[in-house]
Design an enzyme around this catalytic site. Structure first.
Site, short mmCIF file in Angstrom:
data_model
loop_
_atom_site.label_atom_id
_atom_site.label_comp_id
_atom_site.label_asym_id
_atom_site.label_seq_id
_atom_site.Cartn_x
_atom_site.Cartn_y
_atom_site.Cartn_z
N ASP A 71 0.86 -1.19 0.00
CA ASP A 71 0.00 0.00 0.00
C ASP A 71 0.89 1.23 0.00
O ASP A 71 1.54 1.54 1.01
CB ASP A 71 -0.91 -0.01 1.24
CG ASP A 71 -1.89 1.15 1.26
OD1 ASP A 71 -1.78 2.04 0.38
OD2 ASP A 71 -2.75 1.18 2.16
N LYS A 73 0.21 4.23 0.15
CA LYS A 73 -0.26 5.33 1.02
C LYS A 73 0.12 5.12 2.48
O LYS A 73 -0.09 6.02 3.30
CB LYS A 73 -1.77 5.48 0.88
CG LYS A 73 -2.21 5.92 -0.52
CD LYS A 73 -3.71 6.08 -0.61
CE LYS A 73 -4.13 6.53 -2.01
NZ LYS A 73 -5.61 6.68 -2.13
N HIS A 137 -8.43 8.37 -22.66
CA HIS A 137 -7.99 7.04 -23.07
C HIS A 137 -7.50 7.10 -24.51
O HIS A 137 -7.52 8.16 -25.15
CB HIS A 137 -9.12 6.02 -22.92
CG HIS A 137 -9.27 5.50 -21.53
ND1 HIS A 137 -8.25 4.90 -20.85
CD2 HIS A 137 -10.35 5.49 -20.69
CE1 HIS A 137 -8.67 4.53 -19.64
NE2 HIS A 137 -9.93 4.89 -19.52
N ASP A 138 -7.08 5.97 -25.02
CA ASP A 138 -6.46 5.89 -26.33
C ASP A 138 -7.26 6.62 -27.40
O ASP A 138 -6.71 7.39 -28.20
CB ASP A 138 -6.30 4.41 -26.72
CG ASP A 138 -5.18 4.19 -27.72
OD1 ASP A 138 -5.40 4.44 -28.91
OD2 ASP A 138 -4.10 3.77 -27.29
N ASN A 140 -9.27 9.07 -27.17
CA ASN A 140 -9.20 10.53 -27.00
C ASN A 140 -7.91 11.10 -27.56
O ASN A 140 -7.91 12.15 -28.22
CB ASN A 140 -9.32 10.89 -25.52
CG ASN A 140 -10.54 10.29 -24.87
OD1 ASN A 140 -10.41 9.47 -23.97
ND2 ASN A 140 -11.73 10.65 -25.34
N TYR A 141 -6.80 10.41 -27.33
CA TYR A 141 -5.52 10.89 -27.86
C TYR A 141 -5.52 10.86 -29.39
O TYR A 141 -5.03 11.78 -30.04
CB TYR A 141 -4.36 10.05 -27.32
CG TYR A 141 -4.35 9.93 -25.81
CD1 TYR A 141 -4.48 11.06 -25.00
CD2 TYR A 141 -4.23 8.69 -25.19
CE1 TYR A 141 -4.50 10.95 -23.62
CE2 TYR A 141 -4.23 8.58 -23.81
CZ TYR A 141 -4.38 9.70 -23.03
OH TYR A 141 -4.39 9.59 -21.67
N ASP A 167 -1.46 3.94 -26.62
CA ASP A 167 -0.88 3.20 -25.50
C ASP A 167 0.43 2.50 -25.89
O ASP A 167 1.40 2.54 -25.13
CB ASP A 167 -1.87 2.13 -25.01
CG ASP A 167 -2.97 2.72 -24.15
OD1 ASP A 167 -2.89 3.91 -23.81
OD2 ASP A 167 -3.92 1.98 -23.80
#
Length: 370
Positions: A71, A73, A137-138, A140-141, A167
């Site tokens: 984890d 965080k 995502h892909d 959009n690019y 990607d």
């Protein structure tokens, strides 16, 4: 000895770009250690279809790697990871800009631990700029770099591409190239570097021809109107009599002459003076007169740059692919094994192991104690 044997890569990435990049490094002999969330791990583990405990996608992308479950965080996460960071050569991360810094794992933090570390950040829009934290995502690019706008179908609408070009071609492969550049530079200087890989930035190179035309003042390209977007009868997809398709690319005159002779194109449609739309329609009529099998037989052994559009299943079983041994290596999990992904590492550089498993979540947690 594989060229990257002895190199240690810490991979904080998930899903596709980063894991694909570290897979390439692993196939060339690097030791890749995935850093994953407890309980669930990489999101890709839960995808369908399955191969045992994990998804087929995860198994294929993580062949030969190790897994640490932690984890990030937790207040003591950096302390636990410090010995690993100290001896690592490469770190790959794929969070939005700023996330690693908030976790205490940003480049400025870790270079104080290991000044020789090559730190590679893969993101959609890059580490800087107005879009750097915009979710995408892909698709959009591809849309925002002009690539999708040049892929119109017969109805004028952009065609949904079947490959994740941003990607892989914009993220994973440039990451590998620049990691290797950085390691070569480290050989000279002894210092690591922070690499900023933007998937969107790296897509523009694929439209070099359109950029050259537009930026030179010759005119910006239009979908369906240019040499490689459907405007020429010499670079087109034609339907056959049995409902399949021929991908025809006889661009050069010698190929065009052979092609037009074999299909019986009327002489007035062959020359540069012919109307391009009329020539495309004439070629389409010729191709539509026979089945794909008939055209395959006609084109066999001829220099025409023409192919029957194959299904993925047909492509995998192609005698040429089989002869090249692309799918001879295997990857496995608790659910069995399947052919490994044929990534672009030349056989002379590959780790000399035919079968390699994907890692169980947290199976290498003992590395945190060493």
């Amino acid at each position: 000895m594989s060229p990257l044997e002895g190199l240690t890569v810490i991979d904080f990435s998930t899903l596709l770009p980063g894991p694909m990049a570290s897979l390439v490094l692993a196939e060339a002999g690097a030791t890749v250690i995935k850093i994953e969330r407890p309980q669930t791990g990489d999101d890709m583990r839960s995808y369908q279809p399955r191969l045992g405990e994990d998804s087929v996608n995860f198994v294929m992308l993580n062949r030969g790697k190790q897994s640490i479950s932690i984890d990030l965080k937790r207040p003591d996460a950096l302390e636990k990871l410090t010995p690993l960071i100290t001896r690592a050569d490469v770190l790959i991360e794929q969070f939005r800009p700023g996330v690693m810094s908030r976790l205490g794992l940003g480049y400025d933090h870790v270079r104080e631990i290991n000044s020789r570390l090559v730190y590679c950040s893969i993101s959609g829009w890059g580490q800087t700029g107005p879009k750097s934290n915009v979710a995408a995502h892909d698709l959009n690019y591809l849309a925002e770099t002009g690539m999708l706008g040049l892929s119109a179908g017969s109805d004028g609408a952009p065609v949904l591409p079947p490959m994740l070009a941003a990607d892989i071609a914009g993220g994973a492969y440039p990451a590998v190239m620049n990691i290797m550049f950085a390691l070569r530079e480290r050989d000279r200087t002894g210092r690591g570097v922070h690499i900023d890989i933007s998937m969107a930035d790296n897509l523009f190179a694929f439209n070099y021809w359109g950029l050259g035309s537009g930026l030179s003042g010759a005119g910006w390209p239009k979908s369906g109107a240019e040499l490689v977007t459907g405007g020429s009868p010499r670079y087109h997809i034609y339907r056959t009599a049995d409902g399949r398709y021929i991908a025809a690319a006889p661009l050069e005159d010698k190929f065009w002459d052979n092609f037009t002779r074999l299909i019986g194109l009327p002489a007035e449609m062959k020359g540069p003076a012919a109307d391009r739309q009329q020539a495309r329609e004439a070629v389409a009529a010729c191709i539509a007169s026979r089945t794909s099998a008939e055209w395959k037989a006609v084109f066999e052994g001829q220099d025409v740059c023409c192919s029957v559009v194959a299904t993925l299943e047909e492509a995998v079983k192609d005698p040429h692919v089989v002869a090249r041994g692309l799918f001879e290596q295997t990857v496995g999990s608790s659910g069995g094994r399947l052919p490994a992904l044929p990534i672009p590492v030349a056989s002379v550089f590959r780790a000399n192991t035919t079968h390699r498993p994907s890692p169980l979540l947290g199976a290498a947690n003992e590395l945190l104690e060493s």
